[in-house]
Write a protein that holds these residues in place. Structure first.
Motif, PDB file in Angstrom:
ATOM      1  N   LEU A 216       0.835  -1.204   0.000  1.00 56.20           N
ATOM      2  CA  LEU A 216       0.000   0.000   0.000  1.00 56.20           C
ATOM      3  C   LEU A 216       0.868   1.252   0.000  1.00 56.20           C
ATOM      4  O   LEU A 216       0.566   2.230  -0.699  1.00 56.20           O
ATOM      5  CB  LEU A 216      -0.925  -0.009   1.221  1.00 56.20           C
ATOM      6  CG  LEU A 216      -2.087  -1.006   1.187  1.00 56.20           C
ATOM      7  CD1 LEU A 216      -2.784  -1.061   2.539  1.00 56.20           C
ATOM      8  CD2 LEU A 216      -3.079  -0.642   0.086  1.00 56.20           C
ATOM      9  N   ILE A 237      -8.150  -3.750  -1.077  1.00 50.97           N
ATOM     10  CA  ILE A 237      -7.140  -4.338  -0.202  1.00 50.97           C
ATOM     11  C   ILE A 237      -7.233  -5.857  -0.169  1.00 50.97           C
ATOM     12  O   ILE A 237      -6.224  -6.551  -0.010  1.00 50.97           O
ATOM     13  CB  ILE A 237      -7.237  -3.736   1.226  1.00 50.97           C
ATOM     14  CG1 ILE A 237      -6.016  -4.171   2.067  1.00 50.97           C
ATOM     15  CG2 ILE A 237      -8.547  -4.113   1.894  1.00 50.97           C
ATOM     16  CD1 ILE A 237      -5.922  -3.464   3.404  1.00 50.97           C
ATOM     17  N   TYR A 256      -8.511   0.399   4.189  1.00 46.98           N
ATOM     18  CA  TYR A 256      -7.435   1.389   4.347  1.00 46.98           C
ATOM     19  C   TYR A 256      -7.894   2.716   3.762  1.00 46.98           C
ATOM     20  O   TYR A 256      -8.833   2.778   2.973  1.00 46.98           O
ATOM     21  CB  TYR A 256      -6.150   0.927   3.655  1.00 46.98           C
ATOM     22  CG  TYR A 256      -6.178   0.999   2.142  1.00 46.98           C
ATOM     23  CD1 TYR A 256      -5.649   2.088   1.450  1.00 46.98           C
ATOM     24  CD2 TYR A 256      -6.733  -0.029   1.389  1.00 46.98           C
ATOM     25  CE1 TYR A 256      -5.670   2.156   0.075  1.00 46.98           C
ATOM     26  CE2 TYR A 256      -6.766   0.019   0.004  1.00 46.98           C
ATOM     27  CZ  TYR A 256      -6.230   1.117  -0.646  1.00 46.98           C
ATOM     28  OH  TYR A 256      -6.270   1.177  -2.024  1.00 46.98           O
ATOM     29  N   ALA A 265      -4.652   1.782   8.060  1.00 50.60           N
ATOM     30  CA  ALA A 265      -5.249   0.527   7.595  1.00 50.60           C
ATOM     31  C   ALA A 265      -5.570  -0.425   8.736  1.00 50.60           C
ATOM     32  O   ALA A 265      -4.916  -0.416   9.786  1.00 50.60           O
ATOM     33  CB  ALA A 265      -4.296  -0.163   6.614  1.00 50.60           C
ATOM     34  N   ILE A 267      -5.782  -4.466   8.708  1.00 52.92           N
ATOM     35  CA  ILE A 267      -5.498  -5.634   7.877  1.00 52.92           C
ATOM     36  C   ILE A 267      -5.817  -6.887   8.682  1.00 52.92           C
ATOM     37  O   ILE A 267      -5.165  -7.176   9.691  1.00 52.92           O
ATOM     38  CB  ILE A 267      -4.036  -5.634   7.399  1.00 52.92           C
ATOM     39  CG1 ILE A 267      -3.758  -4.346   6.612  1.00 52.92           C
ATOM     40  CG2 ILE A 267      -3.749  -6.863   6.541  1.00 52.92           C
ATOM     41  CD1 ILE A 267      -2.305  -4.145   6.231  1.00 52.92           C
TER      42      ILE A 267
END
Length: 292
Positions: A216, A237, A256, A265, A267
Protein backbone atom coordinates in the motif's frame (compact mmCIF):
# COMPACT_ATOMS: atom_id res chain seq x y z
CA UNK A 1 -71.30 4.30 -17.05
CA UNK A 2 -72.49 1.45 -14.79
CA UNK A 3 -70.71 0.42 -11.63
CA UNK A 4 -69.29 -2.78 -13.16
CA UNK A 5 -67.54 -0.94 -16.02
CA UNK A 6 -66.32 1.80 -13.66
CA UNK A 7 -64.88 -0.85 -11.31
CA UNK A 8 -62.98 -2.49 -14.17
CA UNK A 9 -61.58 0.86 -15.31
CA UNK A 10 -60.45 1.61 -11.77
CA UNK A 11 -58.61 -1.72 -11.61
CA UNK A 12 -56.94 -1.09 -14.99
CA UNK A 13 -55.81 2.39 -13.88
CA UNK A 14 -54.35 0.95 -10.66
CA UNK A 15 -52.44 -1.70 -12.62
CA UNK A 16 -51.04 0.97 -14.98
CA UNK A 17 -49.96 3.10 -11.98
CA UNK A 18 -48.21 0.09 -10.39
CA UNK A 19 -46.38 -0.76 -13.64
CA UNK A 20 -45.28 2.84 -14.17
CA UNK A 21 -44.13 2.97 -10.55
CA UNK A 22 -41.99 -0.13 -11.06
CA UNK A 23 -40.29 1.40 -14.09
CA UNK A 24 -39.79 4.83 -12.54
CA UNK A 25 -38.59 3.64 -9.16
CA UNK A 26 -37.68 -0.04 -9.28
CA UNK A 27 -35.59 -0.09 -12.45
CA UNK A 28 -33.29 2.84 -11.49
CA UNK A 29 -32.75 1.27 -8.06
CA UNK A 30 -31.88 -2.02 -9.75
CA UNK A 31 -29.38 -0.22 -11.98
CA UNK A 32 -27.79 1.41 -8.93
CA UNK A 33 -27.30 -2.02 -7.36
CA UNK A 34 -25.39 -3.29 -10.41
CA UNK A 35 -21.63 -2.91 -10.49
CA UNK A 36 -19.64 -1.61 -13.45
CA UNK A 37 -19.01 -5.18 -14.70
CA UNK A 38 -22.50 -6.57 -14.18
CA UNK A 39 -24.13 -5.44 -17.42
CA UNK A 40 -24.41 -7.71 -20.46
CA UNK A 41 -22.68 -7.08 -23.77
CA UNK A 42 -24.08 -7.73 -27.25
CA UNK A 43 -22.78 -7.26 -30.78
CA UNK A 44 -24.40 -3.83 -31.05
CA UNK A 45 -21.99 -2.62 -28.32
CA UNK A 46 -18.96 -4.21 -30.00
CA UNK A 47 -16.49 -2.68 -32.44
CA UNK A 48 -13.22 -4.22 -31.33
CA UNK A 49 -11.60 -6.31 -28.63
CA UNK A 50 -8.06 -6.63 -27.30
CA UNK A 51 -7.06 -9.61 -25.18
CA UNK A 52 -4.40 -9.71 -22.46
CA UNK A 53 -2.71 -12.92 -21.31
CA UNK A 54 -0.24 -12.29 -18.50
CA UNK A 55 2.32 -14.97 -17.69
CA UNK A 56 -0.13 -17.52 -19.07
CA UNK A 57 -1.87 -17.12 -15.73
CA UNK A 58 -4.29 -14.18 -15.99
CA UNK A 59 -6.47 -13.81 -19.08
CA UNK A 60 -9.03 -11.12 -19.93
CA UNK A 61 -10.18 -8.94 -22.82
CA UNK A 62 -11.40 -5.37 -23.13
CA UNK A 63 -14.35 -4.68 -25.44
CA UNK A 64 -14.30 -1.32 -27.20
CA UNK A 65 -16.79 0.92 -28.98
CA UNK A 66 -16.63 4.63 -29.80
CA UNK A 67 -13.10 4.95 -28.36
CA UNK A 68 -14.28 3.71 -24.96
CA UNK A 69 -13.77 0.46 -23.13
CA UNK A 70 -17.33 -0.51 -22.37
CA UNK A 71 -16.86 -4.06 -21.09
CA UNK A 72 -14.30 -6.48 -19.69
CA UNK A 73 -14.45 -10.21 -20.39
CA UNK A 74 -12.81 -12.34 -17.71
CA UNK A 75 -11.56 -15.75 -18.77
CA UNK A 76 -10.16 -17.06 -15.47
CA UNK A 77 -10.55 -16.42 -11.75
CA UNK A 78 -7.30 -14.44 -11.54
CA UNK A 79 -8.78 -11.85 -13.89
CA UNK A 80 -11.68 -11.19 -11.49
CA UNK A 81 -9.36 -8.66 -9.84
CA UNK A 82 -10.81 -6.31 -12.50
CA UNK A 83 -14.43 -7.01 -11.54
CA UNK A 84 -16.56 -3.97 -10.62
CA UNK A 85 -13.65 -1.53 -10.41
CA UNK A 86 -15.41 1.21 -12.43
CA UNK A 87 -13.01 0.63 -15.29
CA UNK A 88 -15.73 0.45 -17.90
CA UNK A 89 -17.22 3.41 -19.80
CA UNK A 90 -14.00 5.41 -19.71
CA UNK A 91 -11.61 6.41 -22.47
CA UNK A 92 -9.15 3.78 -23.66
CA UNK A 93 -6.26 5.59 -22.02
CA UNK A 94 -7.98 5.99 -18.64
CA UNK A 95 -9.32 2.42 -18.54
CA UNK A 96 -5.99 0.86 -19.53
CA UNK A 97 -4.23 3.03 -16.94
CA UNK A 98 -6.61 1.77 -14.24
CA UNK A 99 -6.18 -1.85 -15.36
CA UNK A 100 -2.39 -1.59 -15.40
CA UNK A 101 -2.31 -0.02 -11.93
CA UNK A 102 -4.40 -2.86 -10.53
CA UNK A 103 -2.20 -5.49 -12.14
CA UNK A 104 1.04 -3.88 -10.94
CA UNK A 105 -0.15 -3.12 -7.41
CA UNK A 106 -1.44 -6.68 -6.96
CA UNK A 107 1.86 -8.15 -8.25
CA UNK A 108 0.16 -9.77 -11.21
CA UNK A 109 2.60 -7.87 -13.40
CA UNK A 110 6.26 -7.79 -12.39
CA UNK A 111 9.44 -6.56 -14.07
CA UNK A 112 9.94 -9.98 -15.69
CA UNK A 113 6.37 -10.64 -16.84
CA UNK A 114 5.40 -11.82 -20.28
CA UNK A 115 2.26 -10.26 -21.73
CA UNK A 116 0.54 -11.56 -24.85
CA UNK A 117 -1.60 -8.88 -26.56
CA UNK A 118 -4.12 -10.25 -29.05
CA UNK A 119 -5.85 -8.11 -31.65
CA UNK A 120 -9.32 -8.97 -32.96
CA UNK A 121 -10.67 -6.32 -35.36
CA UNK A 122 -7.50 -4.18 -35.31
CA UNK A 123 -9.51 -0.96 -35.05
CA UNK A 124 -8.39 0.15 -31.58
CA UNK A 125 -5.52 -2.27 -31.01
CA UNK A 126 -2.71 0.28 -31.39
CA UNK A 127 -4.44 2.72 -29.04
CA UNK A 128 -4.75 0.01 -26.37
CA UNK A 129 -1.18 -1.17 -26.86
CA UNK A 130 0.31 2.33 -26.69
CA UNK A 131 -1.69 3.22 -23.56
CA UNK A 132 -0.51 0.01 -21.91
CA UNK A 133 3.15 0.60 -22.82
CA UNK A 134 3.05 4.23 -21.64
CA UNK A 135 1.66 3.19 -18.28
CA UNK A 136 4.29 0.48 -17.88
CA UNK A 137 7.07 2.93 -18.73
CA UNK A 138 5.75 5.56 -16.32
CA UNK A 139 6.06 2.93 -13.59
CA UNK A 140 9.60 2.00 -14.77
CA UNK A 141 8.47 -1.43 -15.94
CA UNK A 142 10.79 -1.48 -18.93
CA UNK A 143 11.71 -5.17 -19.11
CA UNK A 144 8.26 -6.60 -19.81
CA UNK A 145 8.16 -9.03 -22.73
CA UNK A 146 5.34 -8.16 -25.13
CA UNK A 147 4.14 -10.76 -27.65
CA UNK A 148 1.62 -9.70 -30.29
CA UNK A 149 -0.95 -11.95 -31.93
CA UNK A 150 -4.12 -11.72 -34.01
CA UNK A 151 -7.20 -13.94 -33.87
CA UNK A 152 -10.99 -14.01 -34.24
CA UNK A 153 -13.89 -14.42 -31.84
CA UNK A 154 -14.68 -17.77 -33.46
CA UNK A 155 -11.18 -19.07 -32.69
CA UNK A 156 -11.45 -17.84 -29.09
CA UNK A 157 -14.78 -19.65 -28.68
CA UNK A 158 -13.17 -22.81 -30.03
CA UNK A 159 -10.24 -22.53 -27.62
CA UNK A 160 -12.65 -22.14 -24.70
CA UNK A 161 -14.70 -25.07 -26.07
CA UNK A 162 -17.85 -22.93 -26.28
CA UNK A 163 -20.44 -24.21 -28.74
CA UNK A 164 -21.95 -21.71 -31.18
CA UNK A 165 -23.79 -21.48 -34.49
CA UNK A 166 -23.58 -19.02 -37.35
CA UNK A 167 -26.71 -17.22 -36.10
CA UNK A 168 -25.41 -16.69 -32.55
CA UNK A 169 -24.34 -13.36 -31.06
CA UNK A 170 -20.73 -14.46 -30.57
CA UNK A 171 -19.67 -11.69 -28.18
CA UNK A 172 -22.64 -12.60 -25.96
CA UNK A 173 -21.38 -16.18 -25.90
CA UNK A 174 -18.07 -14.94 -24.49
CA UNK A 175 -19.89 -12.72 -22.02
CA UNK A 176 -21.91 -15.64 -20.65
CA UNK A 177 -18.66 -17.56 -20.19
CA UNK A 178 -17.20 -14.55 -18.35
CA UNK A 179 -20.31 -14.20 -16.17
CA UNK A 180 -19.96 -17.85 -15.14
CA UNK A 181 -16.34 -17.22 -14.08
CA UNK A 182 -17.48 -14.23 -11.99
CA UNK A 183 -20.34 -16.24 -10.50
CA UNK A 184 -18.02 -19.03 -9.37
CA UNK A 185 -15.68 -16.43 -7.88
CA UNK A 186 -18.50 -14.74 -5.95
CA UNK A 187 -20.07 -17.93 -4.60
CA UNK A 188 -17.08 -20.11 -3.79
CA UNK A 189 -14.19 -19.91 -1.37
CA UNK A 190 -11.20 -18.89 -3.47
CA UNK A 191 -7.59 -17.81 -3.24
CA UNK A 192 -8.45 -14.10 -3.30
CA UNK A 193 -10.44 -13.79 -0.11
CA UNK A 194 -9.97 -16.92 1.97
CA UNK A 195 -7.09 -18.43 3.93
CA UNK A 196 -9.31 -20.37 6.31
CA UNK A 197 -7.73 -23.70 5.34
CA UNK A 198 -4.26 -22.57 6.44
CA UNK A 199 -2.78 -22.59 9.93
CA UNK A 200 -0.48 -19.65 10.65
CA UNK A 201 0.88 -18.14 13.86
CA UNK A 202 0.23 -14.62 15.11
CA UNK A 203 3.79 -13.69 14.19
CA UNK A 204 3.27 -14.98 10.65
CA UNK A 205 0.02 -13.04 10.36
CA UNK A 206 1.88 -9.87 11.35
CA UNK A 207 4.48 -10.55 8.67
CA UNK A 208 1.73 -11.03 6.08
CA UNK A 209 -0.03 -7.86 7.24
CA UNK A 210 3.28 -5.97 6.94
CA UNK A 211 3.64 -7.24 3.36
CA UNK A 212 0.23 -5.84 2.47
CA UNK A 213 0.95 -2.55 4.23
CA UNK A 214 4.26 -2.11 2.39
CA UNK A 215 2.50 -2.69 -0.93
CA UNK A 216 0.00 0.00 0.00
CA UNK A 217 2.87 2.38 0.78
CA UNK A 218 4.45 1.55 -2.59
CA UNK A 219 1.08 2.20 -4.22
CA UNK A 220 1.01 5.67 -2.63
CA UNK A 221 4.56 6.49 -3.72
CA UNK A 222 4.25 5.08 -7.24
CA UNK A 223 1.01 6.93 -7.95
CA UNK A 224 1.85 10.06 -5.91
CA UNK A 225 -1.41 9.82 -3.94
CA UNK A 226 -2.01 12.38 -1.21
CA UNK A 227 -5.59 11.50 -0.22
CA UNK A 228 -7.78 8.47 -0.86
CA UNK A 229 -11.12 7.68 0.75
CA UNK A 230 -11.65 4.44 2.66
CA UNK A 231 -14.34 3.39 0.18
CA UNK A 232 -12.32 4.12 -2.97
CA UNK A 233 -12.08 1.01 -5.17
CA UNK A 234 -8.91 1.91 -7.10
CA UNK A 235 -7.01 -0.89 -5.35
CA UNK A 236 -9.17 -3.24 -3.22
CA UNK A 237 -7.14 -4.34 -0.20
CA UNK A 238 -8.59 -7.86 -0.26
CA UNK A 239 -7.00 -8.38 -3.69
CA UNK A 240 -3.46 -7.57 -2.50
CA UNK A 241 -1.48 -10.79 -1.92
CA UNK A 242 -0.04 -11.07 1.57
CA UNK A 243 2.20 -14.05 0.77
CA UNK A 244 4.83 -14.40 -1.93
CA UNK A 245 3.04 -17.40 -3.45
CA UNK A 246 -0.22 -15.41 -3.80
CA UNK A 247 -2.24 -17.80 -1.62
CA UNK A 248 -2.93 -15.54 1.40
CA UNK A 249 -5.00 -12.35 1.16
CA UNK A 250 -6.62 -9.92 3.63
CA UNK A 251 -10.24 -10.74 4.38
CA UNK A 252 -13.24 -8.56 3.52
CA UNK A 253 -13.19 -6.83 6.93
CA UNK A 254 -9.90 -5.17 5.97
CA UNK A 255 -9.78 -1.54 4.85
CA UNK A 256 -7.43 1.39 4.35
CA UNK A 257 -7.41 5.07 3.54
CA UNK A 258 -4.70 7.58 2.65
CA UNK A 259 -4.24 10.95 4.35
CA UNK A 260 -1.31 13.30 3.76
CA UNK A 261 0.41 10.48 1.82
CA UNK A 262 0.22 8.22 4.90
CA UNK A 263 -1.59 4.88 4.96
CA UNK A 264 -4.06 4.12 7.73
CA UNK A 265 -5.25 0.53 7.59
CA UNK A 266 -6.87 -2.39 9.33
CA UNK A 267 -5.50 -5.63 7.88
CA UNK A 268 -7.34 -8.78 8.96
CA UNK A 269 -6.35 -12.31 7.94
CA UNK A 270 -8.46 -15.44 8.41
CA UNK A 271 -6.75 -18.71 9.28
CA UNK A 272 -7.87 -22.23 10.01
CA UNK A 273 -7.86 -21.57 13.74
CA UNK A 274 -8.74 -17.89 14.16
CA UNK A 275 -8.63 -14.37 12.68
CA UNK A 276 -5.73 -11.99 13.29
CA UNK A 277 -6.14 -8.25 12.85
CA UNK A 278 -3.58 -5.44 12.79
CA UNK A 279 -4.19 -1.69 12.91
CA UNK A 280 -1.71 0.70 11.26
CA UNK A 281 -1.79 4.43 11.99
CA UNK A 282 0.25 6.09 9.28
CA UNK A 283 3.39 3.93 9.38
CA UNK A 284 4.52 0.32 9.44
CA UNK A 285 6.06 0.79 12.91
CA UNK A 286 2.99 2.55 14.28
CA UNK A 287 0.68 -0.41 14.79
CA UNK A 288 -1.33 -2.35 17.33
CA UNK A 289 -2.97 -5.74 17.40
CA UNK A 290 -6.73 -5.76 16.96
CA UNK A 291 -9.23 -3.36 15.42
CA UNK A 292 -8.54 0.33 14.94
Amino acid sequence: MNEKVQSRLTIIVLIVIIIVGIFLKGIPELKKSLGSSDKFITKKNYEDMVEFDINNNLNFAVVIKDNKINHILMYDEKSVILYNQDIENNSINKSISMITNLLINSNNITQTSQVVLTSYENKYYNAVKQSFLRKLQSNNYNNITIIERKTTIEKKLNRLEIEYSTNDDLISKLDIYSKNIISRYKTSSNDYNSTESKSITKEQSKEYANNVYQKLENYVITNNIEEQDRYDTSLPINLIPASSDNTIYPNLDSWYYIKNKQVFAYISIDTKDQTYGWCYSGGIDNYKEGEC
